[in-house]
Design an enzyme around this catalytic site. Structure first.
Site, PDB file in Angstrom:
ATOM      1  N   HIS A   1       0.881  -1.198   0.068  1.00  0.00           N
ATOM      2  CA  HIS A   1      -0.150   0.043  -0.061  1.00  0.00           C
ATOM      3  C   HIS A   1       0.848   1.245  -0.270  1.00  0.00           C
ATOM      4  O   HIS A   1       0.763   2.116  -0.717  1.00  0.00           O
ATOM      5  CB  HIS A   1      -0.801  -0.053   1.225  1.00  0.00           C
ATOM      6  CG  HIS A   1      -1.874   1.304   1.293  1.00  0.00           C
ATOM      7  ND1 HIS A   1      -1.266   2.256   1.921  1.00  0.00           N
ATOM      8  CD2 HIS A   1      -2.898   1.474   0.869  1.00  0.00           C
ATOM      9  CE1 HIS A   1      -2.292   3.279   1.922  1.00  0.00           C
ATOM     10  NE2 HIS A   1      -3.347   2.728   1.204  1.00  0.00           N
TER      11      HIS A   1
ATOM     12  N   ARG B   1      -7.784   1.778  -9.533  1.00  0.00           N
ATOM     13  CA  ARG B   1      -8.200   0.859  -8.038  1.00  0.00           C
ATOM     14  C   ARG B   1      -9.182   1.754  -7.042  1.00  0.00           C
ATOM     15  O   ARG B   1      -8.728   2.831  -6.656  1.00  0.00           O
ATOM     16  CB  ARG B   1      -6.910   0.781  -7.207  1.00  0.00           C
ATOM     17  CG  ARG B   1      -5.757  -0.281  -7.838  1.00  0.00           C
ATOM     18  CD  ARG B   1      -4.845  -0.232  -6.867  1.00  0.00           C
ATOM     19  NE  ARG B   1      -3.669  -1.428  -6.970  1.00  0.00           N
ATOM     20  CZ  ARG B   1      -2.605  -1.136  -7.763  1.00  0.00           C
ATOM     21  NH1 ARG B   1      -2.195   0.181  -8.342  1.00  0.00           N
ATOM     22  NH2 ARG B   1      -1.605  -1.936  -7.788  1.00  0.00           N
TER      23      ARG B   1
ATOM     24  N   THR C   1       0.204  -8.807 -11.835  1.00  0.00           N
ATOM     25  CA  THR C   1       1.409  -9.558 -11.300  1.00  0.00           C
ATOM     26  C   THR C   1       1.638  -9.591  -9.958  1.00  0.00           C
ATOM     27  O   THR C   1       2.279 -10.525  -9.542  1.00  0.00           O
ATOM     28  CB  THR C   1       2.692  -9.208 -12.221  1.00  0.00           C
ATOM     29  OG1 THR C   1       2.519  -7.864 -12.425  1.00  0.00           O
ATOM     30  CG2 THR C   1       2.695  -9.878 -13.657  1.00  0.00           C
ATOM     31  N   ASN C   2       1.040  -8.661  -9.239  1.00  0.00           N
ATOM     32  CA  ASN C   2       1.438  -8.458  -7.983  1.00  0.00           C
ATOM     33  C   ASN C   2       0.957  -9.678  -7.065  1.00  0.00           C
ATOM     34  O   ASN C   2       1.915 -10.051  -6.374  1.00  0.00           O
ATOM     35  CB  ASN C   2       0.879  -7.028  -7.450  1.00  0.00           C
ATOM     36  CG  ASN C   2       1.418  -5.728  -8.016  1.00  0.00           C
ATOM     37  OD1 ASN C   2       2.425  -5.838  -8.672  1.00  0.00           O
ATOM     38  ND2 ASN C   2       0.695  -4.688  -7.853  1.00  0.00           N
TER      39      ASN C   2
ATOM     40  N   CYS D   1      -1.409  -4.788 -15.341  1.00  0.00           N
ATOM     41  CA  CYS D   1      -1.026  -3.509 -14.589  1.00  0.00           C
ATOM     42  C   CYS D   1      -0.770  -3.752 -13.338  1.00  0.00           C
ATOM     43  O   CYS D   1      -0.530  -2.900 -12.462  1.00  0.00           O
ATOM     44  CB  CYS D   1      -2.704  -3.162 -14.326  1.00  0.00           C
ATOM     45  SG  CYS D   1      -3.717  -4.408 -13.886  1.00  0.00           S
TER      46      CYS D   1
END
Ligand code: PEP
Ligand code: MG
Length: 765
Positions: free
Chosen positions: A404, A499, A665-666, A714
């Site tokens: 975050h 987001r 991908t995170n 993304c």
């Protein structure tokens, strides 16, 4: 004093000779005496320097100028420093001294040895006055003429502005400070770096080794983020390791000086040291520490299997003179480019800023956060975003490049360092520090004027002036509506990920609270307004808005968050589309906002579902939307590919009717490799280009291409040029990068596309 020769070999030096050979020279002599592998060297003694001052007749003139100087007058400091240095440089070195240096040099090696010429001020490295780095060092010197010149330049550097200032503030009389010069065989190191033989702050028996490729200057000057290894002397094991992206190395250039070269993609991320090499270095460091009786700050180098110790001095982390503000010379060369490094982690958002530390243990503490402070916390929460907007830099104990704090900081354009493990313990409230968000370093003191907290502007004109048209669309990620204009100014081809949880979480109340309190309209209006801001910034370009994906731990601190379930592993829990499907009211409010935007003519709005793991979830979400009045046949609905199952089942998703897919991908990396993306203890195992991840992506791209479905990325890997090169090569249709990365990614895409075209043309020629 008269008896002391002009030149002493390391083998002749004892530590009592510090007055003649300086801290560095004395230490090298001692290390040689105890059998440490020190490269061959001799020292031009402080007495040689004194004789030079006296015999050339410049002494009185020089000291008179210094005595009259007010060091707090920056202009005067700079000009007197220049004058005095000129006097030293212009004086002719007495023949006797010159001859002794030339003779010693000749004894080093028959055909002329390449040497490093290092200053060693005789007040330097005393435990209470570390002046390291204030005087010059010259690397890669070959031949008598250049050597004599380098020695004289070292002497002159005793009167650099910064050095004069420090001495004055420390109460040293210029007349009593001398300088010796170490002339040492230059080791053409393949790897090099520094180490602290014990923990620099806590004193624990942990050897901290930093290493990078090439000459040690890269690490010492802070121009590269080195690998960091922590070796526990009790268990004799490497207990922690951070493999950094090492962009450059410094190597000798020709017969004089050095040059900086870019590292290959492979070398950048390859570990510099093996476990055995770290262990060997730690052993050598321990020998030095035991000998001196205090923890040492050691410079080392390795060539093949040969280890060298280049320098050792007591760690002087705690007591450090204050860095002068405004023009007292270049930034200090110490452990890092800017001074003493207190803590380090991953550089998550570029920029440098100084300020007062505010430790935030709880969101309640954020009321004490003032404009320009440095926010230090375990991990940021969405409800800390208002405070994050005010600070000049952010430092966290936990997290990696996709946490975050990292995401929000990048978007705010605020420097950030994440995953330091212990910043909240080591830094103190009110302490002044400087954060380098690129290198991941936190320095003691305000070592550079605070960078403006404002985001670096990307001028629309600049983006428009040099349009690079790419076949692969280059989009941008947005999380905060306030970043929409900056994002659009990059000239991006749309928004590949908006987001909305950051928008919702910024409201400080959960969706459940709005529903329970009959405030649904307020919630819808907030969503509508936030998304509209972004749509307005991208007229006619696709904007993919992602439905809510907030894990329960992020909701808990908000009003209404008391009822959030306590989950053992929120990453695998009640989040993403699975939560919306079972919380129809929460989903409905989001859909209501989308509907109103479509009705208002925003046809560029696409909706993306996060964390889908089965096509059935997509089908269910779409039919709920249909039930609530959405024209699902014509709406642009797609999914994130964040779970291996969705990559594997991509064909079924396409049959179910997705219009696009985007690799998150995170999460895809963490779920493929079982590596928690926010866990700094396993951060170095988080490998975006792990073959299993690449294989999943490759497969899904292939299937999307065969079916004419847009396939994008993304996740953070979409901001990595090497990864993007690979993706373009493998046929991705668009990429979405962080705001700061868009220009570079666009260039990367263009270059790769041109190369593909060129290769094809050559093959067909
Ligand atoms: C991702 O998982 O790659 C992604 C973009 O989503 P988030 O970082 O919000 O989980
Ligand atoms: Mg994700």
């Amino acid at each position: 004093m008269k008896e002391m020769p002009n030149v002493l070999w390391l083998e002749e030096i004892k530590k009592e000779d510090i007055i003649s050979v300086g801290g560095k020279g004395a230490s090298l002599g001692e290390m040689t005496a105890i059998g440490l592998p020190v490269p061959k060297a001799f020292v031009v003694t402080a007495q040689a320097f004194r004789r030079f001052l006296i015999e050339t007749g410049i002494e009185e003139e020089l000291f008179r100028r210094l005595e009259r100087l007010d060091v707090d007058d920056n202009g005067a400091l700079e000009s007197v420093s220049r004058e005095v240095q000129d006097i030293v440089l212009a004086a002719e070195m007495p023949d006797q001294i010159r001859q002794e240096i030339v003779d010693a040099y000749a004894r080093m090696g028959a055909d002329g040895t390449v040497v490093a010429v290092r200053s060693s001020a005789t007040a330097e490295d005393l435990p209470d006055a570390s002046f390291a780095g204030q005087q010059e060092t010259f690397l890669n010197i070959l031949g008598e003429t250049d050597l004599l010149d380098a020695v004289q330049r070292c002497w002159a550097s005793l009167y650099g502005a910064r050095a004069i200032y420090y001495r004055a503030k420390q109460g040293f009389d210029d007349r009593s400070v001398n300088i010796a010069v170490v002339v040492q065989e230059l080791i053409g190191s393949e790897k090099s770096g520094v180490m602290f033989t014990s923990h620099p702050v806590t004193g624990e028996p942990l050897t901290i080794v930093e290493g990078s490729w090439g000459l040690g200057e890269a690490v010492v000057s802070g121009s590269v983020s080195p690998d960091n290894y922590v070796f526990d002397l009790r268990s004799e094991r490497v207990v922690d390791r951070l493999i950094a992206e090492k962009e450059i190395m410094i190597v000798p250039e020709g017969k004089h000086g050095t040059k900086t070269v870019n590292l290959s993609a492979k070398q950048r991320t390859a570990p510099v040291l093996s476990e055995a090499e770290v262990a060997r270095l730690a052993t050598l460091g321990k020998i030095a520490e035991d000998h001196y009786g205090v923890p040492q700050d050691v410079e080392w180098a390795i060539v093949g299997n040969d280890f060298f110790i280049l320098q050792s001095r007591p760690i002087t982390t705690i007591k450090r003179p204050e860095i002068p503000h405004g023009g007292a010379g270049p930034a200090e060369k110490g452990k890092g480019a800017l001074g003493v490094v207190l803590v380090e982690g991953q550089g998550a958002s570029p920029g440098v800023a100084s300020g007062r530390v505010v430790i935030v243990r709880d969101v309640k503490d954020t009321s004490g956060v003032k404009d320009g402070d440095i926010l230090v916390t375990k991990m940021t929460n969405p409800d800390m975003v208002p405070a994050m907007r005010r600070v000049s830099a952010i430092v966290t104990d936990e997290g990696g490049m996709t946490c975050h704090a990292a995401i929000v900081s990048r978007e705010l354009g605020t420097p950030a360092v994440v995953g330091t493990k212990k910043a909240t313990k080591l830094l103190k409230d009110g302490q002044i520090v400087t954060v380098d968000g690129e290198k991941g370093l936190i320095y003691d003191g305000a070592v550079q004027a605070p960078a403006p907290a404002a985001a670096p502007a990307i001028a629309p004109a600049a983006a428009a002036a040099a349009p690079v048209i790419t076949g692969t669309l280059v989009k941008v990620n947005v999380s905060l509506p306030e970043a929409a204009q900056r994002a659009a100014a990059t000239g991006a081809d749309g928004v590949g990920l908006l987001r909305i949880e950051h928008l919702i979480l910024g409201l400080a109340k959960t969706p459940g609270w709005y529903i329970e309190h009959g405030e649904e309209e307020t919630f819808i209006a907030e969503l509508y307004g936030g998304i509209k801001t972004v749509l307005d910034a991208f007229p006619g370009k696709p904007v993919w808005v992602r439905t809510l994906d907030a894990p329960t731990d992020e909701f808990r601190n908000m009003e209404g968050g008391e009822n959030e379930p306590i989950e053992h592993n929120p990453m695998l829990g009640w989040r993403g589309i699975r939560r919306d499907l079972r919380s129809p009211d929460q989903f409905r409010l989001q859909v209501e906002a989308f509907k109103r935007l479509w009705a208002a003519g925003y046809n560029n709005l696409g909706v993306m579902f996060p964390m889908v793991n089965h096509p059935g979830e997509f089908v269910e979400a779409r039919s709920m939307m249909k039930e609530w009045g959405v024209d699902v046949e014509n709406a642009t609905l797609g999914v994130m590919i964040e779970i291996p199952s969705s990559a594997i089942l991509i064909e079924d998703f396409i049959r179910a009717g997705i219009r696009f897919a985007s690799f998150g991908t995170n999460d895809l990396i963490q779920y493929t490799l079982a590596i928690d993306r926010n866990n700094e203890h396993v951060a170095e195992m988080y490998q975006p280009r792990h073959p299993a991840v690449l294989r999943l992506i490759d497969y899904a791209i292939g299937v999307c291409r065969e079916n004419g479905v847009e396939c994008s990325i993304c996740g953070q890997a979409g901001s990595d040029p090497d990864m993007v090169t690979w993706l373009v090569e493998h046929g991705i249709s668009s990429v979405s990068a962080n705001i700061d990365a868009v220009p570079r990614i666009r260039e990367t895409v263009a270059r790769k596309e041109q190369q593909i075209l060129l290769d094809a043309a050559r093959r067909n020629a």
